[in-house]
Design a protein around this motif. Structure first.
Motif, PDB file in Angstrom:
ATOM      1  N   THR A 124       2.704   9.221  -0.099  1.00  0.00           N
ATOM      2  CA  THR A 124       2.268   8.933  -1.466  1.00  0.00           C
ATOM      3  C   THR A 124       3.084   7.816  -2.106  1.00  0.00           C
ATOM      4  N   THR A 125       4.101   7.325  -1.412  1.00  0.00           N
ATOM      5  CA  THR A 125       4.900   6.233  -1.976  1.00  0.00           C
ATOM      6  C   THR A 125       4.231   4.879  -1.777  1.00  0.00           C
ATOM      7  N   LYS A 126       3.209   4.812  -0.908  1.00  0.00           N
ATOM      8  CA  LYS A 126       2.517   3.546  -0.657  1.00  0.00           C
ATOM      9  C   LYS A 126       1.648   3.186  -1.847  1.00  0.00           C
ATOM     10  N   SER A 127       1.507   1.915  -2.086  1.00  0.00           N
ATOM     11  CA  SER A 127       0.690   1.426  -3.200  1.00  0.00           C
ATOM     12  C   SER A 127      -0.800   1.506  -2.832  1.00  0.00           C
TER      13      SER A 127
END
Length: 193
Positions: free
Chosen positions: A25-28
């Motif tokens: 979930t840290t990916k843009s």
């Protein structure tokens, strides 16, 4: 649990979903879209001659919240708070009776008639006694006997009486006749048992 649910078009133009559990979930959003476009450019997946993952339509995160209640004998968490029940609105203490009568006259609602209260004890004026009602097997129907009072049992060809004790007697007679017929059927020489 978080899932990434992405929607793709196949080679026939129909949509189908691809779900990925526990994504990063840290990916843009741009990085996720690029990864899904890469999947669609590979053309590796096919089902029944239809190419899957032809074009990315949309993607979203779906979060499922799990709250364990119990597992075996072990209980988890606190009980859910009891929601406050809103108080019912109360009528004002002073009621405009003229306005109330006017509203009642306009309304199509009418009060239903009261259902009369009936008790069987008030209907039964004569007694019926049953000497034996043993819990014997169904095949032993002779253990059930009916002892008549000084009242005569009405003839079955006439219209049956609606008195409770007559109805009970008739029901017991019918039960005895059914048992007797069933026993005759079971013990007949032409039966295959």
């Amino acid at each position: 649990m978080i899932k990434l649910v992405s929607t793709f078009l196949n080679s026939e133009g129909k949509t189908h979903n691809f779900t990925f559990k526990d994504p990063d979930t840290t990916k843009s959003p741009e990085e996720i879209k690029e990864s899904l476009n890469l999947l669609s450019s590979l053309n590796l997946f096919e089902k029944d001659g239809v190419g899957l993952f032809q074009e990315v339509v949309k993607a979203k995160y779906v979060e499922t919240i799990e709250r364990p209640i119990f597992e075996g004998d072990e209980l988890f968490g606190e009980p859910a708070p009891i929601e406050d029940i809103p108080e019912e609105p109360t009528l004002p203490k002073e009621v405009d009776t003229d306005r109330l009568e006017e509203l009642k006259a306009k309304s199509s609602w009418r009060e239903l008639p009261q259902v009369p209260k009936v008790s069987l004890s008030s209907l039964a004026k004569e007694e019926v006694s049953i000497d034996e009602l043993n819990e014997t097997p169904e095949t032993n129907f002779k253990a059930l006997t009916i002892e008549e009072t000084d009242q005569k049992i009405p003839d079955l060809t006439n219209e049956p009486s609606n008195k409770p004790y007559d109805i009970v007697k008739e029901m017991l007679r019918r039960k005895l006749r059914r048992r007797k017929k069933e026993e005759e059927r079971q013990h007949s020489p032409d039966s295959s048992s």
